[in-house]
Design an enzyme around this catalytic site. Structure first.
Site, mmCIF file in Angstrom:
data_model
loop_
_atom_site.group_PDB
_atom_site.id
_atom_site.type_symbol
_atom_site.label_atom_id
_atom_site.label_comp_id
_atom_site.label_asym_id
_atom_site.label_seq_id
_atom_site.Cartn_x
_atom_site.Cartn_y
_atom_site.Cartn_z
ATOM 1 N N THR A 77 0.834 -1.210 0.000
ATOM 2 C CA THR A 77 0.000 0.000 0.000
ATOM 3 C C THR A 77 0.865 1.255 0.000
ATOM 4 O OG1 THR A 77 -1.714 -1.177 1.206
ATOM 5 C CG2 THR A 77 -1.862 1.210 1.208
ATOM 6 N N LYS A 126 -8.079 -1.306 -5.430
ATOM 7 C CA LYS A 126 -7.796 -2.460 -4.575
ATOM 8 C C LYS A 126 -8.964 -3.398 -4.857
ATOM 9 C CE LYS A 126 -5.965 -4.547 -0.764
ATOM 10 N NZ LYS A 126 -4.588 -4.820 -0.373
ATOM 11 N N ALA A 147 -4.094 -8.292 -3.042
ATOM 12 C CA ALA A 147 -4.169 -8.663 -1.623
ATOM 13 C C ALA A 147 -3.152 -9.778 -1.406
ATOM 14 C CB ALA A 147 -5.578 -9.132 -1.274
HETATM 15 N N1 LIG Z 1 8.914 2.692 4.760
HETATM 16 C C1 LIG Z 1 8.133 2.525 5.821
HETATM 17 N N2 LIG Z 1 8.443 3.105 6.995
HETATM 18 C C2 LIG Z 1 7.648 2.903 8.079
HETATM 19 N N3 LIG Z 1 6.539 2.139 8.091
HETATM 20 C C3 LIG Z 1 6.205 1.543 6.940
HETATM 21 C C4 LIG Z 1 6.970 1.699 5.757
HETATM 22 N N4 LIG Z 1 6.387 0.983 4.774
HETATM 23 C C5 LIG Z 1 5.304 0.415 5.316
HETATM 24 N N5 LIG Z 1 5.188 0.744 6.614
HETATM 25 C C6 LIG Z 1 4.138 0.286 7.534
HETATM 26 O O1 LIG Z 1 4.165 -1.131 7.527
HETATM 27 C C7 LIG Z 1 2.849 -1.665 7.578
HETATM 28 C C8 LIG Z 1 2.618 -2.544 6.350
HETATM 29 O O2 LIG Z 1 2.692 -1.745 5.185
HETATM 30 P P1 LIG Z 1 1.567 -1.828 4.080
HETATM 31 O O3 LIG Z 1 0.221 -1.633 4.668
HETATM 32 O O4 LIG Z 1 1.959 -0.905 2.977
HETATM 33 O O5 LIG Z 1 1.742 -3.353 3.632
HETATM 34 P P2 LIG Z 1 0.848 -4.191 2.611
HETATM 35 O O6 LIG Z 1 1.751 -5.117 1.908
HETATM 36 O O7 LIG Z 1 0.064 -3.253 1.785
HETATM 37 O O8 LIG Z 1 -0.118 -4.994 3.587
HETATM 38 P P3 LIG Z 1 -1.487 -5.745 3.209
HETATM 39 O O9 LIG Z 1 -1.098 -7.112 2.792
HETATM 40 O O10 LIG Z 1 -2.264 -5.706 4.500
HETATM 41 O O11 LIG Z 1 -2.165 -4.975 2.111
HETATM 42 C C9 LIG Z 1 1.910 -0.449 7.655
HETATM 43 O O12 LIG Z 1 1.624 -0.202 8.997
HETATM 44 C C10 LIG Z 1 2.754 0.682 7.068
HETATM 45 O O13 LIG Z 1 2.367 1.962 7.553
HETATM 46 MG MG LIG Z 2 -2.011 -3.142 1.571
#
Ligand SMILES: Nc1ncnc2c1ncn2[C@@H]1O[C@H](COP(=O)(O)OP(=O)(O)OP(=O)(O)O)[C@@H](O)[C@H]1O
Ligand SMILES: [Mg+2]
Length: 249
Positions: free
Chosen positions: A16, A37, A114
């Site tokens: 995300t 999404k 997802a």
């Molecule tokens: N570069 C970063 N620095 C700090 N926190 C981060 C960073 N990248 C992502 N996060 C945090 O890590 C967590 C996971 O990131 P994200 O939601 O983007 O993952 P995702 O792969 O989209 O997860 P999902 O499978 O639930 O969709 C979130 O809380 C996000 O705010």
């Molecule tokens: Mg996500």
């Protein structure tokens, strides 16, 4: 409309954040960018509470209803197929097709999957199948440290086995961790063994994740120009029409 399917090696790897940053970076280049999404699980049906689609919509700035960015949501934090079963329904691929077609007039659409590419949507369609169906190359977001060689190479191999183009890998530091030897050596090893470029390494920046914060952190580690150069090399026809009759898994 050009598109990119942001997938990952796992849940919680930074898809995300990377997709949100990318949307904002593309918009800064003057493009009208849609965000999608297709299926989001573990969110409130009434649209309250934190959700990926909210950040994506904020990044796209299109002020459209939730159904445009997240046409299919389920409360259970499960793979879409199982979440749908528990809601006593089945996900309509036709309605997902309609959702992406809403962005036909946009310059770009950034789609966030997802979980990873093998996550099931229906009995016969997984995330990779959706990217195939929509003729979208994939960007794989992965963890930076130990374990990512296996997860990244498996994801790339699976994408290719489904006929997908892999634009690149982006390693995202979602947690504070020392930049150990594996994190230092993984990018070149992934490139060497897969032939897929590691386009970016996103640093850990503990901030409330607004669309602007995501843009800032992604800009620190990913050059949109580099990504677009690679995209152009891969996708011959820039405006390749989205297929609505692609193969299912
Ligand atoms: N570069 C970063 N620095 C700090 N926190 C981060 C960073 N990248 C992502 N996060 C945090 O890590 C967590 C996971 O990131 P994200 O939601 O983007 O993952 P995702 O792969 O989209 O997860 P999902 O499978 O639930 O969709 C979130 O809380 C996000 O705010
Ligand atoms: Mg996500």
């Amino acid at each position: 409309m050009r598109g990119i399917f942001v997938s990952g090696t796992d849940t919680g790897v930074g898809k995300t954040v990377v997709a949100t940053g990318l949307i904002r970076m593309l918009r800064r280049l003057g493009s009208r960018v849609g965000a999608l999404k297709p299926v989001e699980t573990g969110v409130e049906i009434d649209g309250t509470g934190p959700a990926d689609w909210r950040l994506l919509a904020e990044a796209a700035g299109i002020g459209c209803p939730r159904e445009w960015v997240a046409p299919c949501v389920f409360p259970d934090p499960l793979a879409p197929l199982e979440a749908a079963r528990r809601s006593h329904t089945a996900i309509s691929i036709g309605s997902l097709d309609q959702a992406i077609q809403r962005f036909d007039a946009f310059d770009w659409v950034v789609v966030e999957g997802a979980g990873g590419l093998a996550v099931p949507i229906t009995e016969s369609l997984d995330m990779a199948g959706l990217a195939v169906r929509w003729n979208l190359p994939v960007l794989i977001v992965a963890r930076p440290g130990l374990g990512t060689i296996n997860h990244s190479l498996l994801s790339i191999t699976y994408a290719r086995s489904r006929g997908l183009e892999v634009v690149g890998v982006v390693l995202c530091h979602t947690v504070a961790a020392p930049d150990d030897v594996s994190a230092q050596t993984n990018p070149s090893l992934i490139q060497e063994l897969s032939g897929v470029p590691v386009l970016g390494i996103i640093p850990y920046r503990p901030a409330a994740m607004t669309a602007r914060a995501a843009e800032l952190v992604v800009t620190e580690g990913l050059s949109v120009e580099k990504l677009l150069l690679r995209y152009r090399q891969l996708v011959n026809a820039w405006a390749a029409p989205l297929s609505s009759s692609g193969s299912e898994r």
